[in-house]
Design an enzyme around this catalytic site. Structure first.
Site, PDB file in Angstrom:
ATOM      1  N   ASP A 175      -3.710  -7.487  18.788  1.00  0.00           N
ATOM      2  CA  ASP A 175      -3.915  -6.269  19.567  1.00  0.00           C
ATOM      3  C   ASP A 175      -4.691  -6.534  20.851  1.00  0.00           C
ATOM      4  O   ASP A 175      -4.306  -6.081  21.939  1.00  0.00           O
ATOM      5  CB  ASP A 175      -4.611  -5.196  18.731  1.00  0.00           C
TER       6      ASP A 175
ATOM      7  N   HIS B 240     -10.311   4.712   8.574  1.00  0.00           N
ATOM      8  CA  HIS B 240      -9.824   3.419   8.090  1.00  0.00           C
ATOM      9  C   HIS B 240     -10.935   2.769   7.269  1.00  0.00           C
ATOM     10  O   HIS B 240     -12.118   3.023   7.493  1.00  0.00           O
ATOM     11  CB  HIS B 240      -9.474   2.537   9.303  1.00  0.00           C
TER      12      HIS B 240
ATOM     13  N   ASN C  87       7.297 -10.834   4.645  1.00  0.00           N
ATOM     14  CA  ASN C  87       5.924 -10.587   5.078  1.00  0.00           C
ATOM     15  C   ASN C  87       5.588 -11.452   6.293  1.00  0.00           C
ATOM     16  O   ASN C  87       5.325 -12.654   6.169  1.00  0.00           O
ATOM     17  CB  ASN C  87       4.949 -10.880   3.935  1.00  0.00           C
TER      18      ASN C  87
ATOM     19  N   ARG D 292       0.850  -1.194   0.000  1.00  0.00           N
ATOM     20  CA  ARG D 292       0.000   0.000   0.000  1.00  0.00           C
ATOM     21  C   ARG D 292       0.888   1.248   0.000  1.00  0.00           C
ATOM     22  O   ARG D 292       0.825   2.084   0.898  1.00  0.00           O
ATOM     23  CB  ARG D 292      -0.923   0.002   1.216  1.00  0.00           C
TER      24      ARG D 292
ATOM     25  N   ASP E 133      -1.980   1.765  11.352  1.00  0.00           N
ATOM     26  CA  ASP E 133      -2.190   0.957  10.153  1.00  0.00           C
ATOM     27  C   ASP E 133      -1.691   1.710   8.928  1.00  0.00           C
ATOM     28  O   ASP E 133      -1.552   2.939   8.951  1.00  0.00           O
ATOM     29  CB  ASP E 133      -3.671   0.628   9.993  1.00  0.00           C
TER      30      ASP E 133
ATOM     31  N   GLN F 261       6.865  -4.725   4.088  1.00  0.00           N
ATOM     32  CA  GLN F 261       6.922  -6.176   3.931  1.00  0.00           C
ATOM     33  C   GLN F 261       6.449  -6.641   2.556  1.00  0.00           C
ATOM     34  O   GLN F 261       6.279  -7.834   2.342  1.00  0.00           O
ATOM     35  CB  GLN F 261       6.064  -6.836   5.024  1.00  0.00           C
TER      36      GLN F 261
ATOM     37  N   ASP G 158      -3.286   1.722   5.847  1.00  0.00           N
ATOM     38  CA  ASP G 158      -4.365   2.226   4.994  1.00  0.00           C
ATOM     39  C   ASP G 158      -5.305   3.138   5.787  1.00  0.00           C
ATOM     40  O   ASP G 158      -6.488   2.856   5.963  1.00  0.00           O
ATOM     41  CB  ASP G 158      -5.136   1.075   4.357  1.00  0.00           C
TER      42      ASP G 158
END
Length: 677
Positions: A411, A435, A266, A208, A300, A237, A302
């Site tokens: 998380d 998000h 990754n 991304r 994050d 990654q 994105d």
């Protein structure tokens, strides 16, 4: 300043004592020698984004239904003069009792050493300035009102004493006939000798690059971040690299040496965020030795970032009584006033995560903060998603880094682990990102179904207070059965592989971290329900020998009828032959929103669209697969039930070892970056 500006804490005084008291509180804090710190500046949308305006400016109070929050209060987008100033047109009233600009007094009262907050407001023009507070029931009370004229600075010292269970502070401006401007405003608290902490922002990304470059630019341009930012670390990654984006060199230069790019294989979100944590724990060489940030703030890739939230999270963490994880909320990127969850918890008996009841899907475009009494109560979270989450370095050093679980539950498990060590998690109102919504993802039925199941089981083994995990295994069996009767054989097989891997023990988690995801994804070719077809014309037309009896479709069975329904349905699906016509033509075309398990269970085949609307899959009932999957599911769940206590002890003993920086360092070293695309 009148004595009424300190709400609920004024002493009963008379004569000379009253005069002394009024003289003391009428003196500006800086004149009394207090060291104040801005902990929340009043801000407005970047680029005059009217879609997000309801989060910054509140509309009329409306407890009964929708209102045009934000847009009705402001006259025109040109009234947003800058990130910190707005114009109030003649005769208009604008309230800053909004998500981003009201002060969450109850959170500061509960978790920090602050005993009061100071509101500073600078205005131009003439009008009225009114200060309000609310209680835990959402009832508003005027605290102070003041006439302002010309260029004027106003200051209000406000106690936090009455905010034990909930409540906010905010202010309104009412312009006279000539209009007025809010030049700037901020909420400040005494520092109590606390130093300003330093933060490393940590992003992990997989292909991304455009989002990441935009985030770099946003951070570089943010006013005030230099005061707290050590560096931004992006763990790349993927094989479409951030550094290969055309705009990357410009964004990198704007960071002024505070951007560090790290490439690795990754390892999923948990591996990328663990690398961010690792870099903060290990520190970096400085002129006078190793330098370490006080916090890592995970983001994050994105997202759209409201940078003011970074400053607020750091300031809040600096003032917490005990080291605390400070999380930000998540708004919907494509419906910006929609808050996905206000506070999230883990049900300990079911061991399922999610928002507190009625605190999910909060649409501030319909009604603003002041019109939502439930949001005025303080809500304590069990965990915060890693779309935006600040973790003190001392917590990382004490409880370790992330679990090596690729994605899902990393998380929430971390917050549960931290809480057991005495470190709470606070989801802080006024700190947030935008998000992509979960509603636009198929993660319950695609390859991620494996990680949902495996990682939830691991988290339950580590932290469930109930024998056999409470209701966890029963729900696991139910979930897998729903996949089977819905013709989702790919997801059902992924769940069973997850259970097998859980029973293989914790010591293989690092080993399979880079390989399990591609292995699960490779299974898609074996299942028609997992193959996404982009062209709607690729499927045969819908035909059915007998039309359904009801146009509304099957109804969800009640709780009392669920077990008999499941038995009948499984027997039917394992014994009853498939209708021949369903092999040549799908019996129905089912929209994603209608693809409930009880609806799909009545069909022999169906074309089912995916969550984002880009394609569809042809589900086809297969009695042989049903028999094999149901038998395997019962066998594995029975075995897991019998081994639960021994596995729980095994995982709990291994936890410090598998989450240690040393274990992660070996995994980082063993996984080389992917070749460039």
């Amino acid at each position: 300043m009148s004595q009424h500006s300190v709400t609920g804490a004024n002493p009963v005084v008379a004569g000379q004592e009253a005069e002394q008291y009024l003289a003391r509180i009428s003196t500006a804090p800086e004149e009394r020698g207090e060291d104040l710190r801005e902990v929340a500046r009043v801000v407005f949308p970047a680029n005059r984004d009217l879609d997000s305006l309801p989060l910054y400016v509140d509309g009329p109070i409306n407890l009964s239904g929708p209102s045009s929050a934000g847009s009705e209060a402001m006259g025109h987008p040109d009234d947003i003069l800058s990130r910190r100033s707005v114009r109030i047109r003649p005769g208009r009233r604008v309230s800053f009792g909004s998500y981003f600009n009201a002060f969450p007094a109850s959170y500061w009262r509960r978790w920090t050493v602050a005993e009061k907050v100071v509101l500073r407001v600078r205005t131009a023009g003439s009008g009225s300035l009114l200060v309000y507070r609310s209680n835990a029931r959402g009832v508003s009370q005027r605290v102070e009102d003041r006439r302002v004229e010309g260029g004027q600075s106003s200051e209000f010292e406000l106690t936090l004493a009455p905010f034990g269970d909930g409540g906010w502070y905010w202010f309104d401006l009412i312009a006279d006939e000539s209009g007025m401007e809010l030049v700037e405003a901020a909420w400040l608290v005494p520092t109590a000798g606390r130093a300003t902490g330093r933060v490393t922002l940590g992003i992990t990304t997989f292909n991304r690059p455009d989002y990441c470059v935009n985030t770099i630019r946003t951070i570089a341009a943010a006013e005030g971040l230099d005061e707290v930012l050590d560096e931004l670390i992006i763990v790349d990654q993927g094989n479409k690299l951030v550094s290969d984006e055309p705009d990357f060199p410009e964004a990198q230069a704007a960071m002024g040496g505070r951007l560090r790019m790290i490439r690795q294989g990754n390892l999923g979100g948990s591996g990328g965020f663990a690398r961010n944590m690792y870099e903060v724990v290990e520190g970096r060489p400085g002129a006078d030795g190793t330098e370490k940030s006080d916090y890592v703030l995970i983001l994050d890739d994105d997202i759209l970032l409201e940078t003011e939230g970074v400053l607020r999270a750091v300031a809040f963490a600096d003032m917490c009584r005990t080291p605390s994880i400070v999380g930000g909320h998540m708004f919907d990127m494509y419906n910006k006033p929609l808050l996905n969850a206000y506070a999230e918890v883990v049900n300990p008996y079911r061991f399922a995560w999610g928002p507190i009841e009625d605190l999910g899907g909060v649409d501030f475009a319909e009604r603003g903060l002041r019109s939502r009494p439930k949001l005025h109560r303080r809500w304590d979270a069990d965990y915060n998603g890693w779309w935006m989450c600040l973790i003190p370095r001392v917590v990382l050093e004490d409880v370790g880094l992330s679990l090596p679980v690729f994605i899902k539950w990393d998380d929430s498990e971390y917050s549960l682990r931290a809480r057991e060590a005495g470190y709470p998690t606070i989801s802080l109102p006024g700190a947030a990102v935008w998000h992509v919504s979960w509603a636009d993802k198929d993660d319950a039925v695609d390859w991620q179904a494996y990680f949902h199941e495996r990682n939830r089981l691991i988290a339950a083994l580590l932290h469930s207070p109930y024998a056999k995990g409470g209701r966890m295994l029963r729900e696991s069996l139910t979930t897998d059965t729903k996949h089977v009767v819905s013709m989702q054989y790919y997801a059902a097989r992924a769940v069973l592989l997850a259970i097998q891997d859980v029973m293989a023990g914790p010591d293989r988690l690092h080993e399979v971290l880079p390989t399990r995801m591609p292995e699960i994804r490779a299974m898609k070719d074996e299942y028609t329900d997992a193959r996404i077809v982009k062209d709607p014309a690729a499927f045969p037309p819908v035909r059915r020998s007998k039309p359904p009896k009801s146009q509304s479709g099957p109804r969800k069975p009640s709780k009392a009828a669920l077990v008999p329904w499941a038995v009948r349905t499984v027997l039917k699906q394992t014994v009853k032959p498939v209708r021949e016509l369903s092999r040549e033509h799908p019996e129905a075309s089912v929209a994603h929103m209608d693809s409930a398990w009880y609806a799909l269970a009545s069909l022999d085949s169906a074309v089912v669209s995916n969550a984002d609307g880009t394609g569809a899959s042809w589900y086809q009932r297969d009695p042989q697969q049903v028999r094999a999957l149901v038998a395997e599911s019962i066998r594995l769940h029975t075995e897991l039930f019998g081994r639960w206590e021994a596995l729980a002890q095994q995982y709990r003993e291994a936890l410090p070892r598998i989450t240690s920086p040393e274990a992660w360092a070996r995994t980082f070293a063993a996984n080389s970056p992917a070749p460039r695309d």
